[in-house]
Design a protein around this motif. Structure first.
Motif, PDB file in Angstrom:
ATOM      1  N   GLN A   1       0.709  -1.026   0.092  1.00 53.02           N
ATOM      2  CA  GLN A   1      -0.106  -0.154   0.038  1.00 53.02           C
ATOM      3  C   GLN A   1       0.591   1.214   0.084  1.00 53.02           C
ATOM      4  OE1 GLN A   1      -2.376  -0.876   3.426  1.00 53.02           O
ATOM      5  NE2 GLN A   1      -4.066  -1.351   2.534  1.00 53.02           N
TER       6      GLN A   1
ATOM      7  N   VAL B   1      -4.433  -2.904  -4.007  1.00 49.12           N
ATOM      8  CA  VAL B   1      -2.956  -2.306  -4.500  1.00 49.12           C
ATOM      9  C   VAL B   1      -2.982  -2.847  -5.885  1.00 49.12           C
ATOM     10  CG1 VAL B   1      -1.517  -3.870  -2.862  1.00 49.12           C
ATOM     11  CG2 VAL B   1      -3.263  -5.184  -4.509  1.00 49.12           C
TER      12      VAL B   1
ATOM     13  N   LEU C   1      -7.735  -7.050  -0.876  1.00 53.45           N
ATOM     14  CA  LEU C   1      -6.451  -6.025  -1.148  1.00 53.45           C
ATOM     15  C   LEU C   1      -6.372  -6.286  -2.181  1.00 53.45           C
ATOM     16  CD1 LEU C   1      -3.587  -4.692   0.084  1.00 53.45           C
ATOM     17  CD2 LEU C   1      -2.627  -7.184   0.293  1.00 53.45           C
TER      18      LEU C   1
END
Length: 269
Positions: free
Chosen positions: A118, A201, A229
């Motif tokens: 991140q 991401v 994510l």
């Protein structure tokens, strides 16, 4: 086993010990971030497969772990651990400029790797998470609700179906065999929330590996984090019957092969 070099960096909270598994002419770099209570030296098997695939591999002992400075297993802020890991990546890039960088994190290292992606995702070519502590991991909240943290160490039998793995873990003097500590549990809780709120991401290719008999980081809770994510490029491989450490499991060669297939698909040729 590949040749190993040792480095020492100045980390945020003291010296950070770094292992390098070198390659004479690497085509990419791999940064490996280990899990709670262990150390980088337990990743010789993964490093051997990666160096054989063309990588120069680097792995720090996190603060409070292995040969690095700090009170044992005390991590007060995982953001500082991410910063230390980034310094290791800088060490690798200074030795081998211009090469793609792959980040692989196991368990607590998966949490660190997720937060790293991140913060520094633009510098990465691929992200690999093994049994990652992301998503709805309930252990920190349960333990923090108690007046005292119970002295219940990680069970070696929870790591792998291979009894030799548990025996080696139990006998390893660089592994922490005591209870978890309150500052670290508090840091876990904060960083789980930070990763949950930190966004995906994007286009970064993400490989998620997990054992479906993982009692330390249960599969369903980790799935929430992996799917959140991922920016839509999630590759997953669930290993039936496997426990927490897929790189030390009885079918570990399948886990290694999955990693190499993923890298073959994602890295520039």
């Amino acid at each position: 086993m590949p040749h190993v070099r040792e480095h020492t960096l100045d980390g945020v909270h003291g010296s950070v010990a770094v292992r390098e598994w070198p390659h004479p002419a690497p085509r990419y770099l791999a940064l490996v971030v280990h899990g709670y209570g262990e150390h980088a030296g337990r990743y010789d098997g993964l490093a051997a497969r990666l160096t054989g695939h063309g990588a120069a591999v680097y792995a720090p002992d996190h603060v409070g772990h292995g040969r690095s400075a700090g009170e044992r297993v005390v991590i007060e802020d995982f953001e500082d651990v991410v910063t230390d890991a980034h310094a290791v990546a800088d060490l690798a890039r200074s030795a081998h400029p211009g090469l793609p960088l792959v980040l692989a994190g196991h368990s607590m290292g998966g949490l660190i790797a997720a937060r790293y992606a991140q913060r520094y995702g633009a510098e990465l070519s691929a992200l690999i998470l093994s049994g990652p502590v992301i998503g709805a991991w309930e252990l920190p909240g349960r333990l923090l609700a108690l007046p005292e943290i119970p002295d219940v160490p990680v069970s070696p039998a929870a790591l792998s179906r291979d009894p030799a793995v548990g025996a080696a873990y139990a006998a390893d003097p660089l592994v922490w065999h005591g209870p978890m500590k309150r500052p670290t549990l508090e840091a876990f809780a904060r960083t789980l929330a930070a990763v949950a709120e930190g966004g995906d991401v994007g286009a970064l290719p993400l490989l998620w590996l997990h054992g479906d008999d993982d009692q330390l980081v249960p599969l369903p809770s980790s799935r929430i984090g992996a799917e959140r994510l991922s920016g839509g490029r999630l590759t997953e491989r669930i290993f039936p019957g496997a426990r927490h450490e897929v790189f030390h499991e009885t079918d570990k060669e399948e886990a290694f092969a999955e990693v190499l297939r993923f890298l073959d698909r994602t890295l520039p040729r």
